[in-house]
Enzyme design. Structure first.
Site, mmCIF file in Angstrom:
data_model
loop_
_atom_site.group_PDB
_atom_site.id
_atom_site.type_symbol
_atom_site.label_atom_id
_atom_site.label_comp_id
_atom_site.label_asym_id
_atom_site.label_seq_id
_atom_site.Cartn_x
_atom_site.Cartn_y
_atom_site.Cartn_z
ATOM 1 N N HIS A 56 13.709 -31.356 44.895
ATOM 2 C CA HIS A 56 14.037 -30.043 44.056
ATOM 3 C C HIS A 56 13.016 -28.992 44.766
ATOM 4 C CE1 HIS A 56 10.037 -31.831 42.496
ATOM 5 N NE2 HIS A 56 9.824 -30.784 41.698
ATOM 6 N N HIS A 58 10.656 -27.004 43.546
ATOM 7 C CA HIS A 58 9.279 -26.526 43.523
ATOM 8 C C HIS A 58 8.385 -26.714 44.684
ATOM 9 C CE1 HIS A 58 9.333 -27.731 38.987
ATOM 10 N NE2 HIS A 58 9.578 -26.300 39.256
ATOM 11 N N ASP A 60 5.517 -27.334 45.594
ATOM 12 C CA ASP A 60 4.906 -28.414 46.041
ATOM 13 C C ASP A 60 5.535 -29.596 46.630
ATOM 14 O OD1 ASP A 60 5.484 -28.870 43.285
ATOM 15 O OD2 ASP A 60 4.115 -30.651 43.270
ATOM 16 N N HIS A 61 6.649 -29.590 46.697
ATOM 17 C CA HIS A 61 7.743 -30.373 47.347
ATOM 18 C C HIS A 61 8.408 -29.768 48.631
ATOM 19 C CE1 HIS A 61 7.300 -33.111 44.110
ATOM 20 N NE2 HIS A 61 6.883 -31.998 43.456
ATOM 21 N N HIS A 114 13.690 -31.844 34.845
ATOM 22 C CA HIS A 114 12.163 -31.148 35.153
ATOM 23 C C HIS A 114 12.792 -29.848 35.834
ATOM 24 C CE1 HIS A 114 8.137 -30.776 37.199
ATOM 25 N NE2 HIS A 114 9.093 -30.541 38.428
ATOM 26 N N ASP A 133 9.844 -35.903 40.572
ATOM 27 C CA ASP A 133 9.201 -35.452 39.401
ATOM 28 C C ASP A 133 10.410 -35.623 38.386
ATOM 29 O OD1 ASP A 133 7.380 -34.728 41.165
ATOM 30 O OD2 ASP A 133 7.503 -32.552 40.545
ATOM 31 N N HIS A 171 4.065 -37.646 42.234
ATOM 32 C CA HIS A 171 2.622 -37.514 41.855
ATOM 33 C C HIS A 171 1.805 -38.674 41.462
ATOM 34 C CE1 HIS A 171 3.079 -32.883 41.965
ATOM 35 N NE2 HIS A 171 4.392 -33.142 41.685
HETATM 36 FE FE FE Z 1 5.783 -31.784 41.728
HETATM 37 ZN ZN ZN Z 2 8.255 -30.216 40.478
#
Ligand code: FE
Ligand code: ZN
Length: 255
Positions: A56, A58, A60-61, A114, A133, A171
C-alpha cells in the site's frame, strides 16, 4: 520447495520481508520502509532483489524504495488502483491477478480498509500470505481510508485461507494488541497462552511475526466477531458480525 521467508525489522516498528524461491533463486522484497536493513539482509543471504511488492502507499512501506533500487534494479509491483500514488510500477496488480516469485505463484487479494487499494498476496503452495497493515498479529490496521464494513470483508477473505497459512504483517504492534484483546475477551485460554508467548518473544527481542492464521483465528479480536464474550463486552449479543467488528475497531481506536 516453499518460499524461504526472512523477516526484516525496519524503522521503529515496521517489518519488510524477503521471499526467496530456492528453485529459481528469485527474491522478492515485500515493502521497503528503509533501504539499509533490507540491503543488509539480502547481502547476508547472498541474494539479489529481483522483485519488490508494495502492499500500500503509506510512506513507511515505500520510502526506502529508491535506496533499494539503486543497488538492486528490481521490478516493482503494486496495486493498479494505487498506481497514481505509488512509486512507478512495472507490474500493476488487481484482485484475482497472479503474482509470481520464481516458480511460486501468488494470488492477489484486495484488502482495502486501512487504505483503499491495499493488497495482500497469498502463496498457497508455500502457505504464506503478505498482509502488511490489513490483518496484523492480533490486530488490524486503522481505518484511514476505508469503512469498517470494507475492512471486515477484507479480513473475512483472509480468514478463509488455510489455517496453517503464515501471516506476514507489517508492524510490531502485538503487545499493545494483546493488551486490548485481553480487555474484551479475558476468558479466552488461547489468548492468554499467546499473550505469554508474545511477552517472552519481546523480552528476548524477537519479532512476534509472522504468525499463523490458526493463531489469529483463535485470538485476534478482529476475526472473532462470533465470540459470545466479545459480543457481551461490546453490548451487541445479537448484532451481525460486521457490526460487532465495527464496535471492536472503534474500541481499539479509543484504547
Ligand atoms: Fe504501516
Ligand atoms: Zn499503512
Amino acid at each position: 520447495m516453499p518460499l524461504q521467508i526472512v523477516t526484516v525489522p525496519c524503522l521503529k516498528d515496521n517489518y519488510a520481508y524477503l521471499a526467496h524461491d530456492p528453485v529459481t533463486g528469485v527474491t522478492c522484497v515485500v515493502d521497503v520502509p528503509e533501504p539499509q536493513p533490507i540491503l543488509d539482509a539480502l547481502a547476508a543471504h547472498g541474494w539479489k532483489a529481483d522483485l519488490v511488492l508494495l502492499t500500500h502507499h503509506h510512506w513507511d512501506h515505500v520510502d526506502g524504495l529508491p535506496g533499494l533500487l539503486a543497488e538492486h534494479p528490481a521490478k516493482v509491483a503494486g496495486a493498479a488502483a494505487d498506481a497514481h500514488r505509488l512509486p512507478k510500477l512495472d507490474i500493476a496488480l488487481t484482485e484475482g491477478d497472479s503474482f509470481a516469485i520464481g516458480a511460486e505463484t501468488g494470488a492477489v487479494i484486495d484488502v482495502s480498509g486501512h487504505t483503499l487499494g491495499h493488497i495482500a498476496v497469498h502463496f498457497p503452495a508455500s502457505a504464506v500470505v503478505f498482509t502488511a497493515d490489513s490483518l496484523m498479529a492480533m490486530g488490524c490496521g486503522r481505518l484511514f481510508e476505508g469503512t469498517p464494513a470494507q475492512m471486515h470483508e477484507s479480513l473475512q477473505k483472509l480468514a478463509t485461507l488455510p489455517p496453517e497459512t503464515l501471516v506476514c504483517s507489517g508492524h510490531e504492534y502485538t503487545e499493545s494488541n494483546v493488551r486490548f484483546a485481553l480487555t474484551i475477551e479475558p476468558g479466552n485460554p488461547a489468548l492468554q497462552a499467546r499473550a505469554a508467548k508474545v511477552a517472552k518473544a519481546r523480552t528476548e527481542g524477537r519479532p512476534t511475526v509472522p504468525s499463523s492464521l490458526a493463531d489469529e483465528l483463535a485470538t485476534n479480536p478482529f476475526l472473532r466477531a462470533q465470540s459470545p464474550e466479545i459480543r457481551a463486552a461490546m453490548g451487541l449479543p445479537n448484532a451481525p458480525d460486521a457490526v460487532v467488528f465495527t464496535a471492536v475497531r472503534a474500541a481499539k481506536d479509543r484504547f
